[in-house]
Design an enzyme around this catalytic site. Structure first.
Site, mmCIF file in Angstrom:
data_model
loop_
_atom_site.group_PDB
_atom_site.id
_atom_site.type_symbol
_atom_site.label_atom_id
_atom_site.label_comp_id
_atom_site.label_asym_id
_atom_site.label_seq_id
_atom_site.Cartn_x
_atom_site.Cartn_y
_atom_site.Cartn_z
ATOM 1 N N HIS A 306 -33.667 1.617 -26.026
ATOM 2 C CA HIS A 306 -32.657 2.759 -25.535
ATOM 3 C C HIS A 306 -33.048 2.878 -23.817
ATOM 4 O O HIS A 306 -34.045 2.595 -23.896
ATOM 5 C CB HIS A 306 -32.674 3.954 -25.901
ATOM 6 C CG HIS A 306 -31.465 4.572 -25.721
ATOM 7 N ND1 HIS A 306 -31.047 5.286 -24.462
ATOM 8 C CD2 HIS A 306 -30.239 5.204 -26.359
ATOM 9 C CE1 HIS A 306 -29.908 6.062 -24.426
ATOM 10 N NE2 HIS A 306 -29.302 5.921 -25.409
ATOM 11 N N ASP A 363 -26.889 4.064 -32.893
ATOM 12 C CA ASP A 363 -26.001 2.902 -33.619
ATOM 13 C C ASP A 363 -26.964 2.370 -34.786
ATOM 14 O O ASP A 363 -26.125 1.646 -35.694
ATOM 15 C CB ASP A 363 -25.845 1.983 -32.722
ATOM 16 C CG ASP A 363 -24.888 2.319 -31.596
ATOM 17 O OD1 ASP A 363 -25.315 2.297 -30.388
ATOM 18 O OD2 ASP A 363 -23.855 2.820 -31.730
#
Ligand code: SDX
Length: 427
Positions: A306, A363
């Site tokens: 991320h 996700d």
């Protein structure tokens, strides 16, 4: 005494104010940098640059904290519903029972999409990716709702919010109906917002569709978890497009396109495709871990890493728990979930991933729940867009109400110096 930062260039010292946020984040205010020094900063991908101040969402990537308007994502996912959180993000406070009912009723006034929009969707091939169709339909809404949004007029702004929340949900499900060759459904004003999503998606003319409360509860949680995430790629896009005073639908349409990318919201589809590939290739997770670490192999472990979380993405923890609960309650035994958990366990012990602070992100597990709820894989990013819509609206509204200037970054030119033009016969 407020802090300052000193920049020294060619022996000359310049002092700039340091801005401190309500959670003690600090930034050097370089508003006057180029005027004073003649130089600019360079920061591809804006890893170190703040584009704005905002009161909407706070996240701490090191500590894995996420809050909407000061409320923790854990509390909101556990205790609120999606429209409540949408109201909170957009208007700044949790709604009273009266405000929430009024908000839901006002959204219902806008859930009828102009029938001529069907001519647009008919122009797409059934094989078109739903995100491309959604971006086009969202932009097309401008044609049927041409009035620009006057953010200074509270009533008009509220009207635009309800219209966007109402129509976007309907056209988002139309992308699926189109891909299946099914008739396009209408919102049912006797049902709730999230329940309507399932009805819009799956009801066929031969009879009414009844979504299970487990499914509605899981979707409610998932939409809340996706609702905002400060200045991510798609939200920054919505703010950038809106900063030219382009309309709300046009700005949201640009956000849909940015979200589609596999490095961003498109990752939830890419995760499922990756997990299915691993499953179909015998479940050899070690092979894919090696591919993810191989610099010569473009393969990345989708759903991992991320830009800002250098700890667990708090949303991934909540979704992982929900995945276990939803699959167990629905009696779904999905081997894909077992592969996901094995990959996570391997990565959390692996030096390559640990040294780069690569953890599961929002996700990684969401697609597993969507699949269990019967949502097709190429609709996963549309699900992300439905969840992110209130965040996009809230950020667009804040940017316009703050009267922020048109976005226009500078650059450092590295191309050719001045050259004389040669006519084609001399080249
Ligand atoms: C979302 O910003 C947001 O808030 C986004 C989001 C939101 O709610 O809006 O949270 C939603 O977009 C989540 C992210 C979904 N994307 C993916 O899951 C795609 C896979 N992840 C990567 O592509 C990557 O981690 C990014 C794009 C998410 C972040 O990339 P960065 O911060 O630019 O990190 P990087 O590319 O500089 O990588 C740093 C290192 C590199 O190795 P080295 O050059 O140091 O040797 O980590 C490696 C990368 O190769 N790396 C990975 C990896 N992610 C980074 N290696 C293997 N697998 C991965 N997934």
């Amino acid at each position: 005494m407020s802090k300052t930062a000193i920049v020294e260039i060619d022996g000359k010292r310049y002092e700039f104010p340091v801005v401190e946020g309500s959670e003690n984040e600090e930034a050097i205010d370089i508003n006057k940098l180029r005027d004073l020094t003649g130089v600019i900063t360079l920061d591809p991908g804006y890893k170190n640059s703040g584009s704005c101040t905002s009161k909407i969402t706070f996240l701490d990537g090191e500590l894995g904290i996420l809050r909407y308007r000061g409320y923790s994502i854990e509390d909101l996912a556990d205790k609120a519903d999606f429209l409540e959180v949408s109201f909170l993000l957009i208007f700044g406070e949790l709604p009273t029972a009266v405000q929430l009912k009024q908000f839901e009723d006002d959204i219902r006034k806008h859930t009828l999409v102009n029938e001529e929009m069907k001519n647009i969707i008919d122009g797409f091939p059934r094989t078109a990716h739903p995100m491309g169709v959604l971006a086009a339909l969202t932009s097309a809404l401008t044609a049927f709702n041409p009035k620009s949004v006057n953010v200074d007029n509270e009533k008009e702004m509220y009207h635009a919010v309800c219209k966007t929340m109402g129509k976007f949900l309907v056209i988002a499900t139309w992308t699926y109906r189109k891909s299946m060759g099914y008739p396009l459904n209408y919102y049912d004003n006797t049902k709730g917002y999230v329940e309507n999503f399932m009805k819009l998606m799956f009801e066929i003319p031969t009879g009414p569709y009844k979504a299970s409360p487990i499914v509605i509860d899981a979707l409610n949680k998932l939409f809340i978890l996706h609702a905002d995430h400060e200045q991510n790629c798609s939200t920054s896009t919505v703010r950038m497009v809106g900063s030219s005073h382009a309309g709300l639908f046009a700005s949201i349409s640009a956000g849909v396109s940015a979200l589609w990318g596999p490095l961003h919201g498109g990752a939830n589809q890419a995760v499922l495709e990756m997990l299915e590939e691993i499953h179909n290739n015998g479940g050899d997770t070690d092979k894919y871990m090696a591919k993810a670490k191989d610099k010569n192999d473009p393969f990345r472990l989708m759903g991992f890493g991320h830009r800002v979380y250098k700890n667990f993405d708090p949303r991934a923890k909540i979704i992982k728990k929900a995945a276990d609960e939803v699959l167990e309650t629905l009696g779904v035994d999905d081997p894909i979930l077992a592969i996901a958990k094995k990959l996570e366990a391997l990565a959390l012990e692996d030096e390559y991933f640990k040294s780069r602070s690569l953890y599961p992100n929002v996700d990684f597990y969401s697609g597993i729940i969507y699949r269990a709820l019967g949502i097709p894989t190429d609709m996963f990013t549309v699900m992300f867009a439905i969840g992110r819509l209130p965040g996009w609206i809230a950020q667009w509204k804040e940017m316009r109400e703050n009267k922020e200037p048109i976005g226009r970054p500078r650059q450092i030119y590295t191309g050719s110096p001045l050259r004389d033009f040669k006519t084609v016969d001399k080249r």
